[in-house]
Enzyme design. Sequence first.
Site, PDB file in Angstrom:
ATOM      1  N   LYS A 181       1.038  -1.242  -0.135  1.00  0.00           N
ATOM      2  CA  LYS A 181      -0.130  -0.066   0.124  1.00  0.00           C
ATOM      3  C   LYS A 181       0.929   1.097  -0.017  1.00  0.00           C
ATOM      4  O   LYS A 181       1.489   1.715   1.200  1.00  0.00           O
ATOM      5  CB  LYS A 181      -0.911  -0.195   1.358  1.00  0.00           C
ATOM      6  CG  LYS A 181      -2.190   0.690   1.316  1.00  0.00           C
ATOM      7  CD  LYS A 181      -2.085   2.076   0.777  1.00  0.00           C
ATOM      8  CE  LYS A 181      -1.690   3.060   1.930  1.00  0.00           C
ATOM      9  NZ  LYS A 181      -1.642   4.476   1.607  1.00  0.00           N
ATOM     10  N   GLU A 386       9.993  16.215  15.969  1.00  0.00           N
ATOM     11  CA  GLU A 386      10.282  15.952  14.365  1.00  0.00           C
ATOM     12  C   GLU A 386       9.656  17.006  13.753  1.00  0.00           C
ATOM     13  O   GLU A 386       8.329  17.103  13.748  1.00  0.00           O
ATOM     14  CB  GLU A 386       9.810  14.484  14.082  1.00  0.00           C
ATOM     15  CG  GLU A 386      10.433  14.167  12.789  1.00  0.00           C
ATOM     16  CD  GLU A 386      10.022  12.789  12.313  1.00  0.00           C
ATOM     17  OE1 GLU A 386       8.886  12.602  12.400  1.00  0.00           O
ATOM     18  OE2 GLU A 386      10.796  12.080  11.683  1.00  0.00           O
TER      19      GLU A 386
END
Length: 484
Positions: A181, A386
């Site tokens: 996917k 992050e």
Amino acid sequence: MTQELDLWFDPTKCLIAGKWVSPEGGEDLPLFNPSSGEQIGSIARGTKADIDAAVAAADAAWRGEWGKVTAVERGRILFRLGQLVLQRVEHLARIEAIDVGKPLKQARADAVALARYLEFYGGAADKLHGETIPYLDGYTVYTLREPHGVTGHIVPWNYPMQIIGRSVGAALATGNACVLKPAEDACLTALAFADLARQAGLPDGALNVVPGLGSEAGAALCTHPGVHHVSFTGSVATGVQVQAAAARNVVPVTLELGGKSPQLVFDDADLDAALPFLVNAGIQNAGQTCSASSRILVHRSIHDQVVERMATRYTSLQVGPALADLDVGPLISGKQKSIVSGFLDKGNDLSKAAEGLLKEAPEGGNYIKPTLFADVSADHSLARDEIFGPVQVIIPFDEEDEAVAIANGTDYGLVASIWSRDGARQMRLARKIRSGQVFINNYGAGGGVELPFGGMGKSGHGREKGFEALYGFTTLKTVAAYHG
Ligand code: NAD
């Protein structure tokens, strides 16, 4: 579909059981060019029905024709696939550059790395042995490494080719049948790869690709009871959901999540050698790299010198369209641009040391100027969270132990590097730093297909790349024979 892409397959289709088929729901998703912001085509919107069909096809392949293919022959198929990738490096790089927005030279390196993964895992396919175990009198005991069966691969948009190479490559080498996917923001090279795999002689159903949304196709894949192992690369938040889903089916997962990777620069470091790594590791792929080095920890005595030298490089960084092949391309999407802009706003209280320059960057593209902040406190959001954009912070430290504490002071632990000429310090810190990879006087070792890669803490668990990945994609069976 834009002619620039020159696709030889239809991206509004899924590849299931060796056939290109339209998604059951009959719907498409828009395909955007990050360099211009324009819609340049459509991709398939696969849903649960397509995942069900893909898992059934993989299951049939694994229990059938693909399951009978010998390790030697699996290796040959992967070698042939690697050759086909190498023959098409320029074309694949162009597709990836347009789809992801990464400068052409970086996309080219990704295509070459994909081929290298296929060579590595093709070569390894017939070298994965079990062992014999000394046991009681009258017994012969040995172990077999067997494929899990159907493996699910959920891949992000930032390095599709490399991540497919390292996860699907290792899974096929060990005899699994895969359902891939790809990310909704960049799925084209996944489809190209699957078509090349057919051309290389991979049996139908051994690799199936269903593009679509994470909440639809992705969720259907990781919750599917017919999937025996899930390899997920992406954000921490999604990784948690994937692991919870896999837990319900009691299947193993590999999670490759985010990072806040530090480089530690000591006062005895060779700064000329370090400087290109300090900057490149932060701005490669516009900072949208799980292993991006977004924190530079510098001994206070050389802080200003490092700031000045990094700033000089930053002010020469050119940002523009992927096909212009400059230093930095656009971010993947408007959404990613607004996330990174939000972090830059949070940095308003910081000292901005330098930023790069936009060069012929179209209005609608998702451009952000690379930005360097100096003298940042280790507890600032920009030093802990992050960002996933071309933003680096320089954090001063005084003592070695303090540097280690800062390096280990985030939720993550993916990659770190130590810049120092002191051999004892190199060895001491390599042990103390909590990180899946530690580099000494380099960063990233040029990619390192051969080097096991993965996280500690919220960077994830399990290892991909290198020989180690083959253990993750197999399950161990112990056979104990009593013969008297
Ligand atoms: P993401 O988690 O949103 O998406 C990653 C993939 O998961 C996509 O294919 C997406 O469609 C799918 N997905 C989304 N929701 C899902 C769900 N509920 N169930 C199943 N699948 C779902 O992450 P992203 O924004 O695409 O990527 C950025 C993040 O990925 C960053 O945090 C980055 O650090 C991380 N990343 C890590 C590595 C690594 O190797 N450690 C590599 C690349 C990216």
